[in-house]
Design an enzyme around this catalytic site. Structure first.
Site, PDB file in Angstrom:
ATOM      1  N   GLN A 187      -5.332  -1.802   9.489  1.00 31.70           N
ATOM      2  CA  GLN A 187      -5.046  -3.088   8.851  1.00 31.70           C
ATOM      3  C   GLN A 187      -5.608  -4.234   9.702  1.00 31.70           C
ATOM      4  O   GLN A 187      -5.423  -4.270  10.908  1.00 31.70           O
ATOM      5  CB  GLN A 187      -3.527  -3.243   8.652  1.00 31.70           C
TER       6      GLN A 187
ATOM      7  N   ASP B  96     -11.737   2.033   3.708  1.00 30.41           N
ATOM      8  CA  ASP B  96     -12.016   0.600   3.638  1.00 30.41           C
ATOM      9  C   ASP B  96     -13.517   0.310   3.509  1.00 30.41           C
ATOM     10  O   ASP B  96     -13.908  -0.795   3.137  1.00 30.41           O
ATOM     11  CB  ASP B  96     -11.547  -0.078   4.934  1.00 30.41           C
TER      12      ASP B  96
ATOM     13  N   LYS C 264       0.845  -1.203   0.000  1.00 28.57           N
ATOM     14  CA  LYS C 264       0.000   0.000   0.000  1.00 28.57           C
ATOM     15  C   LYS C 264       0.875   1.246   0.000  1.00 28.57           C
ATOM     16  O   LYS C 264       0.589   2.214  -0.701  1.00 28.57           O
ATOM     17  CB  LYS C 264      -0.937  -0.023   1.224  1.00 28.57           C
TER      18      LYS C 264
END
Ligand code: GUN
Length: 283
Positions: A93, A116, A49
């Site tokens: 994460q 997300d 990322k």
């Protein structure tokens, strides 16, 4: 032999479009990624990322928290990032250590910075088909693949294996919104092959190496592999027995080089969407 859906190439195309827009409009977006503990796979994902953000010109800041971080400390950091005007996107994460409450943490991320799409506000918007919210990156990337390869979805039978909040559930919703008839299978589904064999579109997101075999799919099915597993020899593979299934499918995604790069590309796209939303708020 199936046509390969090249996620790596499509991700590169998506990145190029984003990069051009960032340069032309002098966009100052910043993604904050929180990693708690040392999960091996997560460390690799976060690195990818970071690299992707660098390539397109999105600032990236990593917050590495130790395994023993408390819920309060995690929430405090999220609150700080919610307030920070330079931070346009926040990603926690997953997975995080078991003593922490992950959903409470996702709930705390501002819905406007939730790249997300895991905050209940965005889950709700998606559920009612409202496109102003954020959609999780993996299913979003898969929808882009269908578009790129002109794969017709309307009226098709889609089967999703896996019902996670990250992939299975949102994938089912997006396919339904695209006018597929959707079946979601999971670990308690009986005679799963009876379901998968009916699929025109099959998405495997269960996390079991080479679970989908050629006898489980319909001739000419479109097969999307979300898995990132290890085979008996420790080699990276997906949830689909690629070698055999690719002989029977019409389209198939490889692992690596399929869904993975598209997930990261959609994270960049969502980060720019977050920037746009926050700019509009200011004006
Ligand atoms: N872990 C595996 N996939 C994902 C993802 O898409 N988002 C986050 N936050 N964690 C993940």
């Amino acid at each position: 032999m199936a046509t390969l859906i090249d996620g790596k190439a499509l991700a590169s195309k998506v990145r190029e479009t984003i990069k051009q827009r960032i340069e032309q409009e002098n966009i100052k977006a910043k993604l904050a990624v929180i990693l708690v503990g040392n999960d091996d796979a997560s460390v690799v994902y976060v690195r990818n990322k970071n690299k992707a953000c660098e390539k397109v010109g999105i600032a990236f800041e990593e917050y590495l928290l130790p395994e023993e971080t408390t819920q309060n400390e995690l929430i405090e950091l999220i609150d700080k990032l919610n307030e920070d005007v330079e931070t346009t996107g926040i990603l926690l994460q997953y997975p995080i250590p078991k003593h922490l409450n992950v959903q409470e943490a996702f709930n705390r991320i501002s819905p406007l910075k939730d790249v997300d799409g895991f905050n209940p506000m965005n889950v709700g918007l998606r559920t009612i088909g409202d496109k102003t919210g954020f959609v999780p990156c993996t299913p979003l990337g898969i929808m882009e693949m269908f578009k790129e390869y002109n794969i017709e979805l309307q009226g098709k039978k889609a089967v999703v294996i896996g019902r996670s909040n990250i992939v299975g559930k949102p994938m089912g919703q997006l396919l339904q919104d695209a006018n597929c008839t959707v079946t979601i299978c999971h670990s308690k589904t009986q005679n799963i092959e009876k379901e998968t064999i009916t699929a025109d579109i099959l998405v495997a997101a269960l996390g079991k190496a080479k679970f989908v075999k050629e006898n489980m799919i319909k001739e000419g099915a479109v097969v999307i592999d979300v898995g990132m597993d290890r085979d008996e020899e420790g080699k990276l593979c997906g949830d689909v027995d690629f070698e055999n299934v690719s002989k029977k499918a019409s389209y198939i995604t490889p692992v690596p080089g399929g869904v993975g790069p598209m997930t990261v590309a959609m994270l960049l796209s969502n980060t720019i969407k977050a920037y746009d939303i926050q700019q509009n708020k200011k004006n």
